[in-house]
Design a protein around this motif. Structure first.
Motif, PDB file in Angstrom:
ATOM      1  N   LEU A 104      -3.450   3.832  -1.013  1.00 36.16           N
ATOM      2  CA  LEU A 104      -4.031   3.952   0.320  1.00 36.16           C
ATOM      3  C   LEU A 104      -4.667   5.328   0.404  1.00 36.16           C
ATOM      4  CD1 LEU A 104      -4.407   2.628   3.073  1.00 36.16           C
ATOM      5  CD2 LEU A 104      -2.242   3.643   3.786  1.00 36.16           C
ATOM      6  N   ILE A 105      -5.979   5.347   0.299  1.00 40.08           N
ATOM      7  CA  ILE A 105      -6.701   6.613   0.288  1.00 40.08           C
ATOM      8  C   ILE A 105      -6.990   7.030   1.724  1.00 40.08           C
ATOM      9  CG2 ILE A 105      -8.716   7.852  -0.552  1.00 40.08           C
ATOM     10  CD1 ILE A 105      -6.781   6.813  -2.717  1.00 40.08           C
ATOM     11  N   THR A 106      -6.474   8.167   2.114  1.00 39.41           N
ATOM     12  CA  THR A 106      -6.699   8.694   3.458  1.00 39.41           C
ATOM     13  C   THR A 106      -7.291  10.089   3.338  1.00 39.41           C
ATOM     14  OG1 THR A 106      -4.407   9.487   3.505  1.00 39.41           O
ATOM     15  CG2 THR A 106      -4.851   7.380   4.547  1.00 39.41           C
ATOM     16  N   PRO A 107      -8.159  10.469   4.254  1.00 39.41           N
ATOM     17  CA  PRO A 107      -8.754  11.808   4.189  1.00 39.41           C
ATOM     18  C   PRO A 107      -7.672  12.877   4.235  1.00 39.41           C
ATOM     19  CG  PRO A 107      -9.872  10.445   5.817  1.00 39.41           C
ATOM     20  CD  PRO A 107      -8.630   9.703   5.425  1.00 39.41           C
ATOM     21  N   SER A 108      -7.745  13.841   3.358  1.00 41.92           N
ATOM     22  CA  SER A 108      -6.764  14.928   3.360  1.00 41.92           C
ATOM     23  C   SER A 108      -7.427  16.211   2.880  1.00 41.92           C
ATOM     24  CB  SER A 108      -5.562  14.600   2.459  1.00 41.92           C
ATOM     25  OG  SER A 108      -5.971  14.424   1.121  1.00 41.92           O
ATOM     26  N   LYS A 109      -6.875  17.320   3.319  1.00 38.89           N
ATOM     27  CA  LYS A 109      -7.400  18.624   2.947  1.00 38.89           C
ATOM     28  C   LYS A 109      -6.536  19.231   1.851  1.00 38.89           C
ATOM     29  CE  LYS A 109     -10.326  18.252   6.353  1.00 38.89           C
ATOM     30  NZ  LYS A 109     -11.754  17.960   6.102  1.00 38.89           N
ATOM     31  N   HIS A 111       0.841  -1.197   0.000  1.00 42.32           N
ATOM     32  CA  HIS A 111       0.000   0.000   0.000  1.00 42.32           C
ATOM     33  C   HIS A 111       0.879   1.251   0.000  1.00 42.32           C
ATOM     34  CE1 HIS A 111      -2.790  -3.089   1.362  1.00 42.32           C
ATOM     35  NE2 HIS A 111      -3.786  -2.277   1.025  1.00 42.32           N
ATOM     36  N   VAL A 112       0.403   2.273  -0.714  1.00 42.76           N
ATOM     37  CA  VAL A 112       1.125   3.538  -0.814  1.00 42.76           C
ATOM     38  C   VAL A 112       0.136   4.679  -0.636  1.00 42.76           C
ATOM     39  CG1 VAL A 112       2.588   5.003  -2.255  1.00 42.76           C
ATOM     40  CG2 VAL A 112       2.757   2.500  -2.436  1.00 42.76           C
ATOM     41  N   PRO A 113       0.331   5.543   0.388  1.00 42.36           N
ATOM     42  CA  PRO A 113      -0.534   6.723   0.516  1.00 42.36           C
ATOM     43  C   PRO A 113      -0.272   7.664  -0.648  1.00 42.36           C
ATOM     44  CG  PRO A 113       0.736   6.314   2.537  1.00 42.36           C
ATOM     45  CD  PRO A 113       1.332   5.472   1.464  1.00 42.36           C
ATOM     46  N   VAL A 114      -1.315   8.036  -1.366  1.00 35.95           N
ATOM     47  CA  VAL A 114      -1.130   8.896  -2.529  1.00 35.95           C
ATOM     48  C   VAL A 114      -2.194   9.981  -2.567  1.00 35.95           C
ATOM     49  CG1 VAL A 114      -0.017   7.165  -3.991  1.00 35.95           C
ATOM     50  CG2 VAL A 114      -2.500   7.349  -3.991  1.00 35.95           C
ATOM     51  N   GLY A 115      -1.813  11.105  -3.156  1.00 31.70           N
ATOM     52  CA  GLY A 115      -2.770  12.145  -3.498  1.00 31.70           C
ATOM     53  C   GLY A 115      -3.156  11.995  -4.956  1.00 31.70           C
ATOM     54  N   ARG A 134      -1.426   9.545  -8.448  1.00 32.72           N
ATOM     55  CA  ARG A 134      -2.093   8.306  -8.841  1.00 32.72           C
ATOM     56  C   ARG A 134      -1.478   7.697 -10.101  1.00 32.72           C
ATOM     57  NH1 ARG A 134      -6.994   6.488  -7.055  1.00 32.72           N
ATOM     58  NH2 ARG A 134      -7.981   7.654  -5.366  1.00 32.72           N
ATOM     59  N   GLN A 135      -1.123   8.551 -11.061  1.00 33.01           N
ATOM     60  CA  GLN A 135      -0.559   8.043 -12.305  1.00 33.01           C
ATOM     61  C   GLN A 135       0.773   7.345 -12.055  1.00 33.01           C
ATOM     62  OE1 GLN A 135       0.894  10.841 -15.266  1.00 33.01           O
ATOM     63  NE2 GLN A 135      -0.077   9.678 -16.918  1.00 33.01           N
ATOM     64  N   GLU A 158       0.107   3.939 -10.647  1.00 34.91           N
ATOM     65  CA  GLU A 158      -0.332   3.033 -11.701  1.00 34.91           C
ATOM     66  C   GLU A 158       0.865   2.534 -12.510  1.00 34.91           C
ATOM     67  OE1 GLU A 158      -3.236   1.585 -12.408  1.00 34.91           O
ATOM     68  OE2 GLU A 158      -3.916   2.472 -10.510  1.00 34.91           O
ATOM     69  N   LEU A 159       1.830   3.421 -12.754  1.00 33.04           N
ATOM     70  CA  LEU A 159       3.038   2.993 -13.460  1.00 33.04           C
ATOM     71  C   LEU A 159       3.798   1.962 -12.632  1.00 33.04           C
ATOM     72  CD1 LEU A 159       4.974   3.325 -15.885  1.00 33.04           C
ATOM     73  CD2 LEU A 159       6.181   5.066 -14.514  1.00 33.04           C
ATOM     74  N   SER A 160       3.868   2.180 -11.318  1.00 32.11           N
ATOM     75  CA  SER A 160       4.546   1.219 -10.441  1.00 32.11           C
ATOM     76  C   SER A 160       3.876  -0.146 -10.529  1.00 32.11           C
ATOM     77  CB  SER A 160       4.525   1.721  -8.994  1.00 32.11           C
ATOM     78  OG  SER A 160       5.232   2.933  -8.864  1.00 32.11           O
ATOM     79  N   ARG A 161       2.552  -0.157 -10.565  1.00 30.26           N
ATOM     80  CA  ARG A 161       1.810  -1.420 -10.703  1.00 30.26           C
ATOM     81  C   ARG A 161       2.118  -2.080 -12.050  1.00 30.26           C
ATOM     82  NH1 ARG A 161      -2.762  -2.460  -7.670  1.00 30.26           N
ATOM     83  NH2 ARG A 161      -3.829  -3.268  -9.511  1.00 30.26           N
TER      84      ARG A 161
END
Length: 384
Positions: A233-238, A195-199, A203-204, A207-210
């Protein structure tokens, strides 16, 4: 140079003799038996940050505070955070300033609550296996994919604008700007992160890493898949916007320093920047309307994030305020949020011995994990 190469060779030889090696006692072993099942526990979580200046409020509210939550709320997971010095080299750096920035970033991460006894915290550039894996992965990654990356297109557009030309030869940009997404993939895959926390802006790259992980798995088959396909890893962020241009994100690279609040800013500096923030011409009442009132809405977003409340509830509470009163409220909330981390940063920043110890211990733990991966990678590609 020879010392680092010898350390790699010794590590590889050591792990050849053991199917699993061993992990440092401070860290929990993560299973890779079902690498693409997002429900598998424990997870291996990886994220990194460049050492380019003190983080601003947007960095803290958007990503770094979530790092602390990930660390504290998931004790069964293996959590790895890195200061990615090699990525910083894609743009010109003053060597002396980079040395200081690397150390300052480590101090910031410790100050906001990253615990080196719970998370692996290290300098990416202290482990040469990142670049070794990046080279192997670059040899199976088509340049066409890299040229389609938004980050590459943005750099090319910036170069064209800077040179006032409609067409600019790609040769004007360095190769590192094109290939750094492969290094980013290597950062993740070296630890077989699940898992990787991303904004949204990353995301792109994930996806390349995958895609790269999948290509390696299909190209160099073994008894099991080498790499899990890392999951976002989608986490709430402002999303915190510039105080001077609410159409853009708060950024360390913006020309106007008053557009951002740094985590090291004093109370007086915070108050001055917030007072000078762009709002709108409506003089009566405060409302949350990002389209019609982006500046005012940005201040409400900041206030809500600082006090950990829903922005609509905060807007309702502030409805009778004028902009001056709202700005005073925001400045007070920001100061309350950063005063602890700011003091802790100044304390840790002066303890060079402690910072060096954290960096060395984190690098050793990261090195041990990555050596296990590289033994298998080298064997699969035929280098052992």
């Amino acid at each position: 140079m020879f010392l680092r190469v010898n350390r790699v060779c010794c590590a590889l030889q050591r792990f050849k003799s053991s199917s699993t090696g061993h992990l440092s006692k401070n860290f929990t072993s993560a299973s890779h038996a079902a690498p693409n099942d997002v429900t598998v526990k424990p997870r291996t979580i990886f994220s990194g940050i460049q050492p380019t200046g003190i983080p601003h409020l947007g960095n803290y509210l958007g990503a770094l505070s979530n790092w602390v939550k990930i660390q504290n709320e998931n004790p069964q997971d293996r959590v790895i955070f890195s200061v990615v010095g090699w990525h910083a080299l894609t743009l010109p750096q003053n060597p002396k300033e980079l040395v200081a920035s690397r150390r300052d970033m480590l101090a910031v991460l410790l100050a906001i609550g990253i615990d080196p006894k719970r998370s692996i915290l290290f300098h990416q550039d202290a482990n040469a296996m990142h670049t070794e894996l990046a080279w192997i992965l670059s040899c199976i990654t088509p340049t066409g994919k890299l040229r389609r990356m938004t980050s590459w297109k943005a750099r090319l557009a910036e170069s064209r604008n800077a040179n006032d030309e409609s067409e600019v030869d790609e040769s004007m940009l360095n190769a590192g700007l094109l290939t750094y997404p492969v290094l980013q993939a290597a950062d993740i895959l070296l630890y077989r992160a699940t898992h990787v926390p991303v904004g949204e802006d990353q995301r792109q790259h994930l996806e390349l890493s995958r895609d790269i992980a999948d290509t390696f798995n299909r190209t160099f088959k073994g008894s099991s898949r080498m790499f899990p396909l890392p999951t976002a890893l989608i986490t709430p962020s402002k999303r915190i916007l510039s105080l001077k241009d609410p159409s853009a994100k708060m950024s360390k690279s913006a020309a106007d320093p008053a557009s951002r609040i740094l985590l090291t800013d004093s109370a007086a500096q915070i108050a001055a920047k917030v007072r000078a923030a762009v709002t709108d011409s409506i003089t009566t009442g405060v409302t949350y309307d990002p389209s019609a009132r982006p500046g005012t809405s940005n201040l409400l977003t900041i206030l809500a994030a600082c006090v950990d409340e829903d922005v609509h509830d905060v807007a309702a509470r502030c409805a009778g305020m004028n902009h001056g009163e709202l700005k005073a409220e925001v400045a007070s909330a920001v100061e309350a949020l950063v005063t602890g981390p700011r003091a802790e940063f100044e304390r840790i920043r002066g303890d060079v011995g402690y910072l060096d110890q954290v960096a060395q211990e984190g690098a050793a733990a990261a090195y041990e994990l990555s050596a296990q991966t590289m033994v298998q990678v080298r064997a699969r590609v035929g280098l052992n």
